[in-house]
Structure formats: structure tokens, C-alpha cells
Design a protein around this motif. Structure first.
Motif, short mmCIF file in Angstrom:
data_model
loop_
_atom_site.label_atom_id
_atom_site.label_comp_id
_atom_site.label_asym_id
_atom_site.label_seq_id
_atom_site.Cartn_x
_atom_site.Cartn_y
_atom_site.Cartn_z
N ALA A 1 0.84 -1.20 0.00
CA ALA A 1 0.00 0.00 0.00
C ALA A 1 0.87 1.25 0.00
CB ALA A 1 -0.92 -0.02 1.21
N ALA A 2 1.91 1.22 0.84
CA ALA A 2 2.81 2.38 0.89
C ALA A 2 3.55 2.54 -0.43
CB ALA A 2 3.81 2.20 2.04
N ARG A 3 3.91 1.42 -1.04
CA ARG A 3 4.59 1.49 -2.33
C ARG A 3 3.69 2.16 -3.36
NH1 ARG A 3 8.28 -2.19 -3.10
NH2 ARG A 3 6.97 -3.70 -2.01
N ALA A 4 2.42 1.77 -3.34
CA ALA A 4 1.47 2.35 -4.29
C ALA A 4 1.41 3.87 -4.11
CB ALA A 4 0.10 1.72 -4.10
N LYS A 5 1.42 4.31 -2.84
CA LYS A 5 1.37 5.75 -2.59
C LYS A 5 2.63 6.44 -3.13
CE LYS A 5 0.22 5.81 1.91
NZ LYS A 5 0.11 6.49 3.21
N LEU A 6 3.78 5.80 -2.89
CA LEU A 6 5.04 6.41 -3.36
C LEU A 6 5.09 6.43 -4.89
CD1 LEU A 6 7.49 4.77 -0.82
CD2 LEU A 6 7.25 7.22 -1.17
N MET A 7 4.59 5.37 -5.50
CA MET A 7 4.60 5.31 -6.96
C MET A 7 3.65 6.35 -7.55
SD MET A 7 6.62 2.75 -7.89
CE MET A 7 6.20 1.76 -9.30
N ALA A 8 2.58 6.61 -6.82
CA ALA A 8 1.60 7.56 -7.34
C ALA A 8 2.15 8.98 -7.28
CB ALA A 8 0.31 7.45 -6.55
N GLY A 9 3.07 9.22 -6.38
CA GLY A 9 3.63 10.57 -6.24
C GLY A 9 2.80 11.38 -5.25
N GLY A 10 3.39 12.47 -4.80
CA GLY A 10 2.67 13.35 -3.89
C GLY A 10 2.78 12.93 -2.44
N PHE A 11 3.25 11.73 -2.18
CA PHE A 11 3.41 11.29 -0.80
C PHE A 11 4.84 11.54 -0.35
CE2 PHE A 11 4.91 7.84 2.00
CZ PHE A 11 4.14 8.12 3.12
N SER A 12 4.99 12.06 0.86
CA SER A 12 6.34 12.33 1.34
C SER A 12 6.61 11.59 2.64
CB SER A 12 6.54 13.83 1.55
OG SER A 12 7.71 14.03 2.30
N ILE A 13 7.76 10.97 2.70
CA ILE A 13 8.14 10.28 3.94
C ILE A 13 8.37 11.28 5.04
CG2 ILE A 13 9.94 8.83 4.97
CD1 ILE A 13 10.45 7.69 2.18
N PHE A 14 8.95 12.41 4.66
CA PHE A 14 9.34 13.39 5.67
C PHE A 14 8.31 14.49 5.76
CE2 PHE A 14 13.24 11.25 4.42
CZ PHE A 14 13.72 10.86 5.65
N SER A 15 7.15 14.15 6.37
CA SER A 15 6.17 15.19 6.59
C SER A 15 5.87 15.28 8.08
CB SER A 15 4.91 14.96 5.76
OG SER A 15 4.72 13.61 5.52
N GLY A 16 5.67 16.51 8.52
CA GLY A 16 5.55 16.82 9.95
C GLY A 16 4.30 16.24 10.58
N GLU A 17 4.27 16.16 11.86
CA GLU A 17 5.32 16.63 12.70
C GLU A 17 6.35 15.53 12.96
OE1 GLU A 17 4.95 19.08 16.72
OE2 GLU A 17 5.06 16.94 17.05
N ILE A 18 7.61 15.87 12.79
CA ILE A 18 8.67 14.92 13.07
C ILE A 18 9.62 15.54 14.10
CG2 ILE A 18 10.71 13.75 12.13
CD1 ILE A 18 9.17 13.26 9.59
N LYS A 19 9.84 14.77 15.15
CA LYS A 19 10.79 15.22 16.18
C LYS A 19 12.07 14.42 16.05
CE LYS A 19 7.83 16.73 19.98
NZ LYS A 19 7.23 16.31 21.26
N ASP A 20 13.17 15.05 16.43
CA ASP A 20 14.40 14.27 16.45
C ASP A 20 14.52 13.55 17.80
OD1 ASP A 20 15.37 16.01 18.35
OD2 ASP A 20 16.78 17.02 17.01
N ASN A 21 15.56 12.76 17.95
CA ASN A 21 15.63 11.94 19.17
C ASN A 21 16.17 12.71 20.37
OD1 ASN A 21 18.27 12.03 18.40
ND2 ASN A 21 18.62 9.80 18.43
N LYS A 22 16.32 14.03 20.18
CA LYS A 22 16.65 14.86 21.34
C LYS A 22 15.44 15.65 21.78
CE LYS A 22 21.41 15.31 19.83
NZ LYS A 22 22.02 15.88 18.62
N GLY A 23 14.33 15.45 21.10
CA GLY A 23 13.09 16.10 21.50
C GLY A 23 12.77 17.38 20.74
#
Lengths: 378, 306, 386
Positions: C333-355
Motif C-alpha cells: 500500500a505504501a509502495r502504491a502511494k510512493l509510486m503515485a507521487g505526492g506522498f512524502s516520507i518526511f512530513s511533519g510533525e517529526i521530532k528528532d531523538n533529542k526532543g
């Protein structure tokens, strides 16, 4: 002239029989003949190796010639590769004349390069000549002190210099990685962490119209200067005495510790300069590429040249040529990269074995050679 | 909190297990170098033996499907390389440290040259002996899953110690190493003694290489050795030319190499470049601390005193 | 023959692109011939103007890893009868690579060079390119910048973190302890991006999943890699993956210890018949064939070729036998989204491991975003530090 005969210029052969009389051969000629013979034998052995690996030796040798010396381009390729070897070989050769076997050239290259890069960043706006001088000198100092440490430990603490300089190689590379990934890292160097650039304007250029950088010139200069020092000056005498018999040297009033230390400082300075040139003429910054094995290849050159600074020049060029042809061997004959190591190892072994021929070659009586005329040129 | 405790014990177990896993090749090269040096020669080329042994062992194991045959052939290459070293060094003018470096370049080159076809395939591996059956913890069981070659090395330690200390031949080796002229005066054939000692030492180093390719990490490639063979000379100084100390030194170096990764695996990752260099700094430090310009190291064969 | 590659062109592409061996081709086939830009190429034409490519690797051709992936790509183009390709392995990132490139130009007549290691670019390629304007230098690494760099230089790179993200999803499913292990060479953006993508993938199916990271300090340190793998398994990690030159040691150690593994660079399935889950692979042969065709057709060579799963530059290894149906479904399913385009792995909110919040809520970085290429943080859930 007769006084000089007592001194043994081949430092690692203190047990050399006195063969200067009678039909014995002048040393320079002897060295040239034996070396040529050894090279010939190694060529034969390499040919046997190629045959057994299923390759036509004549074709392979032709490729090596083409890749190393076959054209002006190949010559430049060879000389560029020889440039660092000229200097790193001195790092082993000079202390060897005092009887020390130093294999720490790699560490001195790395730290020389690192210090040059750090200095270069401080001199960013300075006039190029000043900045370059500062970088090269700082590389010399760093390398000299690093190998000097081995010499110091050898003389004042009795620590074996071969082992200490080997350990110092690993430590130098770890220090480089630690600093380049840490406080000295230029944040703009993303996937190849490096120090800050020394600035394009302060980079060392090439010799004339060629693509050979000035490192080759410095290498030749150092070889000639140190040859002069070893062969024509008092220090060279002292070096040879210490290398031949340290106890006798001490009795003769020679400051053994100082001689050992200075020889290590000089050798290290040469290797440090090689590292500085890598930064100033090639990379423009310091990074992991500094540990490219030049220090280890230099050991080979030094022994091939039997620690004679002037003889280092042809052997560094020979080795540079073999390395330059390595790529072509891969592409033209599908030989693996390790072919170069096999060739180098064989030549090294045969040359070392040829040491046992010294003193055994004799001239037919009718040859009108006088033994002392070429003594110094050995 | 309990989580970190488990982590800490995990580190201890990993370091102990790692001391054996990583230390075994150190043990073989140091025992080999120890014997060679006690006879009065330094073989700096054991890195070449190690790499050649790793390649030959892997290749033979792959073709014959017998890893022990691989170990035997690896040992054979070590004998051969040791013999070349010893024969070349018999001449007083030939420098034995330089011959070691030359052999290292040559043997490494040949191993890489011939080893290309064996990088891809998987060869049968050496068996291990599980000593952790008593424990329920898979961690302990894994750490105590010990390779048969380590036990061979463990047996060699007292054997070599006894040999050097009490055996007649061992005495001959020691005399040759202490004072070649005295040995000659006693009618010992110093050249032959050194030849055999260097050959046997070379064989042990190559078996250490076979351990790398046939057990841990257990595959052949050009980056397999990270200088374990070069360190042999330093290890022997560290161990004062004593086989029993060689065992402790090897385990210490093995444990030191395991410490960095295991600390990182629980999240302590500062300065791993320096951690990786710790064994070298340690060796240098101990050499400096225990040497002196006035007297030689305790245990050093007399032939090395310049 | 139809290439799947697309590229993001820079505004000045027509002038910025380089023409390969036009003069030579014209000379050989006779002046006045017109090449159909997209038509099929006649056999004798191709024979006359053999496309001459040179490949340079920093490591060994058969390392089961990065360099092998490129070598396989090169083998892919050599299978075309009208391509001549030479290659050289174990070329250090120093003046030696400059000399190797020049040697290929002078002695082999190579017109297109593919120096594949990251460190070849600055200063080595940049130094040579102005000297050889007739030669095209295509560097693997995505560094080319139209404002700064010569026009006969280009870059290509694959967003392998997309495939690593899918590996992470499978790993998150299959892990019983929720502890994953990543053995990496050195903390550089490319590596950190993969570690983060792997962790984010796993967290989509198990929000408590953590990734232990060990940096070995070098690209090829087999003993350290094996030791790291053992340490992590001792800590309860039950899925291992890696980013080092050759994944062989890590994957085999995982198999010996009876834990799952995800491959990298090439298809590592043969190394772990029982525990192999999936992996992230390069697919360079499609890229190199695309380039070869463009060169033969004398079409414009784009200076920047980048892409991920959709463009076929990277792919996932086939699932191993132990992968559950649910894991496959999720990953597909995730592959289909990536193949379709418009999906980003790096979308917020993302915290680093220092908080710290590194990507705020609502903010999303597309794959091509240059900001991602200077990543110097690890997402929350990664145990370890840069």
C-alpha cells in the motif's frame, strides 16, 4: 679519501665485509649491476606469474609500458603518482641511515595534511605565497614532530621505533577521523566530511604546461638536498656512524640521541610535506582521502633505493609507473587491481634478496677500475 | 531502570563474548609471532599470512565442502610464507623487517588476485561448541557458543609455554633467540631452528586468517582483515614474549574491539573513532611505561638488543 | 527499450545540456544525415558510433554492495551490442581518480564517464571537466548545481530511502520486540536519511518501534560489523539492516543468530534464506541504458537525473518467505502511494531523538527538496547519536 672508506654508507649492513681491495667492484657500479639484475629477475618472475594466471606476459608488459611511459600523458600520470612517494620514502630512508626502521610515513602524511588544511583556513585572505609557505611548513612541522616522537621514544625510552611508528599510524588516522567528523568539519561538506577549504586561490599549481603538480618538484628538491646532507656534510657522517655502530659513535663523541632525533624529524618533515601537498595541490581540504597508502608505498621505495635519497627518484618513478598502469591492466586485460600489489611485492622481495650479492661480484682483473673513485656516489 | 540494567549486562556479556570472538585471530597471530621472535627473528609480514590463510581456507572449504581441510590448507600457505621469510633472512645482510613488509605486500596481492572468484559464494563454516546449554538466556548461550579453533588456540597456549620453558627443542629456540653465537658454540643449527620457528609461526597466523573467513565474521572479502596481523608484533611486546600473556593480551584486544559497538548498541556513541584506536594507544602507552633506555624489556629475546 | 526515467530539468536545460561526440558521429556516418531524435536506431549507425562509456568504482566490483550495484548496471549496458564500456575498480578519491578519468579519455577514447563514488565530485571531476569540454562527466550523487558547476557535468542519484522506508514497514511488522538494528558506516546525511526512513516506516505500523544504531567508523569493517550485529541481537534487536559497502557480513550474522534481516544495495536474499525480509536495491542498469540511448541518439543529456521507486532507479527486493501477509499488504500500500507521487516520507510533525521538532506539523518535504540532503539529525525512536 681513504678515511671515508671506513664509513659504511649502507646503514643496514654493518656486517659488510671489507671488499674495497683487489678485484672488488666500485660500489656505485656494484649497486647498479645488482639492482639491474634483480629487476630483471623480478620481471621474469612476474612473467611467470602472468603465464600461470593465463595471460600473455609480453602483452601485459606492453600494456604496463603504455600505461606508465608510453606517451606524454602516461608520463605525467606516472610522475604525479611518484610525487608523494619521493617524500614518504625519505621518511623511512633518512632514519634508516641512522639504523632505525620507521614505518610511520602514513601517519605523518595524514597529520601533515591535517595541519596544512587548518593553517590554510587561518590564512584564507593572505597572499598566496605566504599562505602556501605557511601550509607547507606547518605540514613539515607536524610530520616531523610525529616521527620525531618515535625517534625520541626509541632513544630515550628504548621503545622499538618500528612498532611505535606503526601504532602512531593508526592513532593519526583516528585523530583525523575524529576531528574531521567533529570540530574541524566544514558543515557544507555533506556526505564526505572534510575540513574547511583552503581557498582556490591558495592552491599550489602545476609544473609548466603539464598536469604534474608542484609536489613532484618539491619531492626532487628534498631528495637532492637530503642526499647532499647525507653524503656531503658532517651530519651525514654522523648518521652513518650511528647507523653502523651506535656504541662506537658515542665513543667517538657523536651525540647519538640528537642524530637519531634529527634524522626522524627530517624524515617526518618530508612525509608531512607530502601530506601538506596533498591538501595544497590536490584536495584543497583535509579528509579521509589523505590516508591513501602513500606512507606504506614509501617504505617500499626506500628499501628499493637502499635508503639512498638520490636513488629514491628513479624508484619512486618506477613505482609510480606501475601504479599508473594498474588501471589500464584492469581495463585492457581484465586483471584485478591486486596485480599491482603482486608486481610490487615480487620486486621488493627480489631486491631484498639481492642484498646477499653485495661483496660477491668481482671484476675480471683486466678492468682498470679504481675502487675509490666512485665511492661517494653509492 | 530495569531496561538499562539489562543493557549494561548485555554490554558486559557482549564484551566477554567479543573478547573470544574477536580475540581468537589475535591469539593465533600472537602465538605464532611469539615463537618466531623467541627464535630471534621478527616477522612483520604476518598480515600477509593472515589474509592468504583467510583466502585459501575459504576457497578450499568452498571447493571441498570441508572447512577443516580449508584450515589445513591455510596452515600450509602459512608454512610456505614463513619458509620464504626465514630463507631470505638467513643471509645477514637481508633485513628481516623489510622482508616481512615485502611478504605482506606480496601475499596480500596474491590473495586478492586469486580470491576474486570467492567473494560471492558462501563456503561451509567451522563448527562451534555451545557451552551455554545451562542458561535459559539466549544472550548467554550466544556468547558461549565458542568456535572449535579457539579451543585449539587455548590448548596451544600451555603447550607452547611448556615447550619454550621445558622442552629441549624449546631451549634450543630460546638460545638461538638470546644469543646466536652461543647457540652456534653449543652446536645448534641456528638457521634451521629459526626456519622451523618462522614456518610454524607463519602457519599459526594463517590459521588465524582461516578463522576470520571460516567462522567470524565468516566470509571472504578484501576488507576482511583490519590489521590483526600487523598488530601481532605489538601484541607480543605487550605480552612480554610469553605465550600465556599472549592469551590475555589477545582477549584484551578482542574485548577492546567489542567495547565500542556494544556501547553504541545501548546508545552511548560518543567518540567511536577514538574507541577504535584505543588498543593502539593502550599498547603504545604500555610500551612507553615499561621500557627504558637503560635496560631492555623483561622477556625480550637478546638478539633484538641493538 | 522505453526508458522509465524522468528527470527534473533545470530552466536552462537546452543550453546546459551537452552533446556527445556529435562531430565524430557526423564524420563517421556522413555529413547531412539526420538523426531521428526518438526513432529506432539502425544497426550500422550504432556500430559506427559505438557509445563509449567508462565506469569508475571506489571499491571492489563484487562486494555484494554499492560497487557491485554499479557494476551490475554497467553489465546491463554492455549487453547492448552498440555500447563499449570499460571500468576500473578500487580507485581512491584522490588525484588517482583524476588520472583514471584522463586515462580513460586518452587511452580508451571514452566520451562519457561515470565516476560512481561520492567523493569523486569535488574537487576531482570539477577540476577535469573544464579541461575536457568534449567529454561528459556524470556523477552518482546528485550534487550538480547549474549555478556553480560546468555544463558538461551531470549528476544522477536515486532516492533509495523510499525503498528503505518500505523495508522499515516490513521490519516493524515482523519484529516481536519492537527493537530494530541499523549498522551504519559513518554519520553522513545519506546514511542518516536511510536510518530515519527505516525508523519512520517501522513506526507507521508500530508506533513504539525503536532503531538502535551503531556506526562502525568505516565503509568496510567486517569484524566491527559482525560485532555490532551480535551486540544488538544481545540487546533484543530482532531485525537487522545496514548501510555499509558490503551487507554480506551483517545479513549472514543475522541469519546465524536467528533474527530477521533487510538487505541493502543489491538483492541479499541468497545470504539469508530463512530470515531475509526484503531490501532496498539500486537499479542502475535502467539509468545507464537510458543514458546510453540518449547518447546514441545525440539527444540532450539532462544534467540532473533523480528519482525513486516511481522512476525505477531504486526497487525493493522480493519478499522473503517469512514475511506475513499483513506486512506485505501494508508495504504494498505504501509502495502504491510512493509510486503515485505526492506522498512524502518526511512530513511533519517529526521530532528528532533529542526532543526538538525538526519538521513542524503541516510541513512536508518532497523527495527532491535539497534540505533533506543536509540531514544531520535522527528521528525520535532512534537510539544513537550522530
Amino acid at each position: 679519501m681513504t678515511d671515508q672508506r671506513k664509513f659504511n654508507y649502507r646503514t643496514l649492513s654493518s656486517d659488510e665485509p671489507d671488499n674495497l681491495f683487489g678485484g672488488a667492484m666500485p660500489k656505485a657500479l656494484e649497486a647498479v649491476l645488482i639492482t639491474a639484475g634483480a629487476l630483471l629477475i623480478s620481471v621474469l618472475l612476474v612473467a611467470v606469474f602472468f603465464l600461470s594466471a593465463g595471460h600473455q606476459p609480453v602483452e601485459v608488459f606492453h600494456t604496463i609500458y603504455r600505461g606508465a611511459f608510453g606517451s606524454w600523458f602516461s608520463w605525467q600520470n606516472t610522475l604525479v603518482r611518484a610525487a608523494p612517494l619521493l617524500l614518504t620514502a625519505l621518511c623511512t630512508a633518512i632514519p634508516a641511515r641512522a639504523g632505525l626502521i620507521v614505518i610511520g610515513g602514513e601517519g605523518a602524511v595524514v597529520l601533515g595534511g591535517l595541519c596544512a588544511a587548518v593553517t590554510g583556513f587561518q590564512f584564507l585572505g593572505a597572499p598566496p605565497l605566504l599562505a602556501m609557505t605557511a601550509m607547507l611548513v606547518s605540514g613539515c612541522i607536524a610530520g616531523g614532530l610525529w616521527i620525531g616522537l618515535s625517534g625520541f621514544l626509541r632513544h630515550y625510552r628504548g621503545v622499538n621505533e618500528t612498532i611505535s611508528s606503526l601504532l602512531l599510524n593508526y592513532i593519526a588516522i583516528a585523530v583525523l577521523s575524529f576531528l574531521v567528523f567533529g570540530i574541524l568539519r566544514d558543515p557544507a561538506t555533506l556526505n564526505k566530511p572534510s575540513t574547511h577549504s583552503i581557498g582556490a586561490g591558495n592552491m599550489l599549481g602545476t609544473l609548466g604546461e603539464s598536469s604534474v603538480h608542484w609536489g613532484f618538484g618539491f619531492g626532487i628538491l628534498f631528495c637532492v638536498l637530503l642526499w647532499f646532507l647525507c653524503k656531503r656534510m658532517t651530519f651525514g657522517y654522523e648518521l652513518a656512524l650511528v647507523g653502523g655502530n651506535p656504541r662506537a659513535a658515542r665513543l667517538a663523541g657523536i651525540p647519538v640521541g640528537r642524530v637519531i632525533l634529527v634524522s626522524c624529524l627530517l624524515g617526518g618533515a618530508a612525509a608531512g610535506l607530502a601530506g601538506a601537498i596533498e591538501v595544497v595541490a590536490v584536495h584543497g581540504r583535509a579528509n579521509a582521502s589523505l590516508a591513501a597508502g602513500y606512507g606504506y608505498a614509501g617504505i617500499l621505495v626506500a628499501f628499493l633505493a637502499r635508503h639512498n635519497p638520490l636513488a629514491i627518484v628513479p624508484f619512486a618513478i618506477l613505482l609510480g609507473g606501475i601504479q599508473a598502469s594498474g588501471g589500464l591492466l584492469q581495463r585492457a586485460h581484465d586483471l584485478p587491481d591486486a596485480t599491482v600489489a603482486v608486481i610490487q611485492g615480487l620486486i621488493f622481495l627480489v631486491i631484498l634478496a639481492s642484498e646477499m650479492m653485495y661483496g660477491k661480484l668481482r671484476f675480471p682483473r683486466l678492468m682498470p677500475f679504481r675502487s675509490n673513485t666512485t665511492l661517494k656516489a653509492t | 531502570m530495569a531496561e538499562t540494567d539489562v543493557g549494561f549486562w548485555g554490554v558486559v556479556i557482549a564484551v566477554l563474548g567479543g573478547a573470544i570472538r574477536v580475540g581468537t585471530p589475535f591469539l593465533f597471530v600472537s602465538l605464532g609471532e611469539c615463537l618466531t621472535e623467541r627464535s630471534g627473528r621478527i616477522n612483520l609480514g604476518l598480515e600477509g599470512n593472515l589474509i592468504m590463510g583467510a583466502m585459501a581456507g575459504y576457497a578450499v572449504s568452498y571447493y571441498s565442502q570441508s572447512p577443516w581441510l580449508g584450515v589445513a590448507v591455510a596452515g600450509g600457505t602459512g608454512l610456505l610464507l614463513g619458509a620464504i621469510h626465514a630463507l631470505l633472512c638467513q643471509h645477514p645482510r637481508v633485513n628481516h623487517i623489510a622482508v616481512g613488509i615485502a611478504l605482506m605486500i606480496f601475499a596480500t596481492g596474491v590473495a586478492f588476485f586469486l580470491g576474486k572468484p570467492f567473494i560471492q559464494p558462501s563456503a561451509p563454516q567451522l563448527p562451534s561448541i555451545g557451552l551455554g546449554g545451562w542458561s535459559d538466556s539466549p544472550v548467554v548461550r550466544a556468547a558461549l557458543d565458542i568456535n572449535a579453533l579457539f579451543f585449539l588456540g587455548l590448548l596451544l597456549v600451555p603447550a607452547l609455554h611448556w615447550f619454550l620453558k621445558y622442552a629441549r627443542w624449546g631451549l634450543m629456540v630460546r638460545v638461538a633467540g638470546e644469543n646466536a653465537n652461543a647457540a652456534l658454540a653449543l652446536g645448534y643449527k641456528v638457521k634451521q631452528i629459526r626456519l622451523l620457528a618462522t614456518m610454524f609461526g607463519g602457519m599459526l597466523a594463517s590459521i588465524g586468517g582461516a578463522y576470520l573467513s571460516l567462522y567470524y565474521p565468516g566470509s571472504w572479502n578484501e576488507g576482511l582483515s583490519s590489521g590483526q596481523g600487523l598488530m601481532a608484533v605489538a601484541l607480543v611486546i605487550f605480552a612480554r614474549w610469553n605465550p600465556i600473556y599472549c592469551l590475555w593480551a589477545s582477549l584484551l584486544f578482542g574485548g577492546a574491539a567489542a567495547l565500542g559497538p556494544s556501547l553504541q548498541s545501548i546508545g552511548i556513541s560518543w567518540g567511536y573513532f577514538l574507541f577504535n584506536a584505543a588498543p593502539y594507544v593502550l599498547t603504545l602507552g604500555i610500551m612507553i611505561a615499561t621500557s627504558s633506555a637503560k635496560q631492555t624489556l623483561a622477556g625480550m629475546p637478546g638478539e633484538f638488543v641493538k | 527499450m522505453k526508458s522509465k526515467i524522468t528527470w527534473d530539468s533545470t530552466p536552462n536545460l537546452p543550453t546546459g545540456s551537452s552533446r556527445i561526440s556529435r562531430r565524430e558521429l557526423v564524420k563517421k556516418i556522413g555529413a547531412g544525415s539526420i538523426l531521428a531524435a526518438s526513432g529506432t536506431l539502425s544497426a550500422d549507425l550504432l556500430a559506427a558510433g559505438k557509445v563509449n562509456m567508462g565506469f569508475i568504482y571506489v571499491g571492489s566490483r563484487d562486494d555484494f554492495g554499492y560497487n557491485q550495484a554499479h557494476f551490475e548496471g554497467k553489465s546491463g549496458v554492455t549487453s547492448l551490442s552498440w555500447v563499449k564500456a570499460v571500468d576500473e575498480e578500487l580507485v581512491p578519491e584522490s588525484i588517482e581518480v583524476e588520472k583514471t578519468m584522463e586515462s580513460m579519455i586518452h587511452l580508451d577514447g571514452t566520451k562519457v564517464l561515470f565516476p560512481t563514488s561520492f567523493g569523486y565530485f569535488d574537487p576531482h571531476i570539477l577540476k577535469l571537466a573544464p579541461k575536457y569540454p568534449d567529454v561528459t562527466f556524470l556523477h552518482c550523487g546528485g550534487l550538480w548545481d547549474s549555478a556553480k558547476h560546468p555544463k558538461n557535468v551531470g549528476s544522477y542519484f536515486g532516492y533509495i530511502d523510499e525503498a528503505v522506508y518500505l523495508s522499515g514497514i516490513v521490519a516493524g511488522h515482523m519484529s516481536k520486540t519492537g527493537k530494530l538494528g541499523y549498522i551504519a558506516a559513518i554519520p553522513i546525511p545519506q546514511v542518516l536519511r536511510n536510518i530515519n526512513a527505516f525508523t519512520l516506516g517501522a513506526q507507521t505500523v508500530n508506533s513504539n518501534a525503536t532503531t538502535n544504531v551503531v556506526f562502525t567508523g568505516g565503509w568496510a569493517k567486517p569484524v566491527q560489523e559482525a560485532e555490532s550485529a551480535n551486540s544488538m541481537v544481545d540487546q533484543g534487536v530482532d531485525v537487522l539492516t545496514c548501510h555499509v559497502d558490503s551487507p554480506k557480513v551483517v545479513i549472514e550474522t543475522a541469519e546465524k543468530r536467528g533474527v530477521y534481516s533487510c538487505g541493502y544495495h543489491t538483492n541479499n536474499a541468497p545470504l539469508a534464506p530463512k530470515g531475509f525480509l526484503t531490501g532496498a536495491e539500486w537499479n542502475w542498469s535502467s539509468v545507464y541504458q537510458m543514458y546510453a540511448k540518449l547518447i546514441a541518439e545525440e539527444a540532450a543529456i539532462p544534467n540532473l537525473v533523480r528519482g525513486g521507486l516511481k522512476e525505477g532507479i531504486v526497487k525493493s527486493s522480493p519478499y522473503g518467505s517469512s514475511v506475513s501477509a499483513a506486512a506485505k499488504a501494508n508495504a504494498d500500500a505504501a509502495r502504491a502511494k510512493l509510486m503515485a507521487g505526492g506522498f512524502s516520507i518526511f512530513s511533519g510533525e517529526i521530532k528528532d531523538n533529542k526532543g526538538n521538532v525538526v519538521i513542524p506539523s503541516g510541513k512536508s518535504y518532497a523527495q527532491t527538496d535539497i534540505w533533506l540532503e543536509s540531514m544531520d539529525w535522527l528521528v525520535a525512536g532512534v537510539i544513537g547519536s550522530t
